[in-house]
Design a protein around this motif. Structure first.
Motif, short mmCIF file in Angstrom:
data_model
loop_
_atom_site.label_atom_id
_atom_site.label_comp_id
_atom_site.label_asym_id
_atom_site.label_seq_id
_atom_site.Cartn_x
_atom_site.Cartn_y
_atom_site.Cartn_z
N ARG A 1 55.36 113.53 18.85
CA ARG A 1 54.73 114.74 18.33
C ARG A 1 55.64 115.45 17.34
NH1 ARG A 1 53.90 117.51 23.05
NH2 ARG A 1 52.25 116.07 23.56
N GLN A 2 56.94 115.52 17.65
CA GLN A 2 57.89 116.15 16.74
C GLN A 2 58.04 115.34 15.45
OE1 GLN A 2 61.40 116.62 19.08
NE2 GLN A 2 60.68 118.48 20.06
N GLY B 1 56.72 111.27 29.07
CA GLY B 1 56.50 112.61 28.52
C GLY B 1 57.47 112.91 27.39
N ALA B 2 58.73 112.49 27.56
CA ALA B 2 59.73 112.72 26.51
C ALA B 2 59.39 111.91 25.26
CB ALA B 2 61.12 112.34 27.03
N ARG C 1 56.36 111.04 24.29
CA ARG C 1 55.22 111.72 23.65
C ARG C 1 55.70 112.92 22.84
NH1 ARG C 1 52.55 110.63 28.41
NH2 ARG C 1 53.05 112.68 29.25
N GLU C 2 56.62 113.69 23.41
CA GLU C 2 57.14 114.86 22.71
C GLU C 2 57.90 114.44 21.46
OE1 GLU C 2 57.76 118.62 21.55
OE2 GLU C 2 56.41 117.94 23.14
N ARG C 3 58.70 113.36 21.51
CA ARG C 3 59.41 112.89 20.31
C ARG C 3 58.43 112.43 19.24
NH1 ARG C 3 62.91 110.69 24.18
NH2 ARG C 3 61.99 108.63 23.97
#
Length: 109
Positions: free
Chosen positions: A35-36, A28-29, A31-33
């Motif tokens: 996306r950012q 999840g982390a 994916r978030e990185r």
């Protein structure tokens, strides 16, 4: 969801369950990185070329989203309605969203 959690815990044991939870959290982390990073590339490309990084459509500085593909570029300020980049937490035009610092007590005057 609870039933699946209990089944995995019973089948694999506590150490494997904890490892699976850590792995899912890391995914999840990641994916978030990603996306950012994509959002940052979009901002940089927008600043450089004034065209959408996703579809190449020409953009105007006050567009909130790309008219070609619909990707969100900016959001209207809740105070003055001027478009500001998504990454900004406060509006530089009206000050909406800024954090107010508490006065320091006991400081020399």
């Amino acid at each position: 969801m609870l039933l699946a959690t209990v089944a995995i815990l019973a089948a694999l044991g506590l150490p494997a369950f904890i490892a699976a939870c850590v792995t899912l959290r890391r995914a999840g982390a990641r994916r978030e990185r990603r996306r950012q990073a994509l959002r940052l590339r979009l901002y940089r490309r927008l600043a450089e070329t004034q065209s959408c990084a996703d579809c190449g459509t020409e953009l105007e500085p006050d567009y909130l989203c790309c008219p070609g593909c619909g990707v969100e570029l900016r959001t209207p300020c809740s105070g003055c309605e001027r478009p500001i980049p998504l990454a900004w937490s406060a509006c530089p035009y009206c000050g909406s969203g800024r954090k107010h610092l508490a006065p320091v007590t006991g400081a020399p005057a």
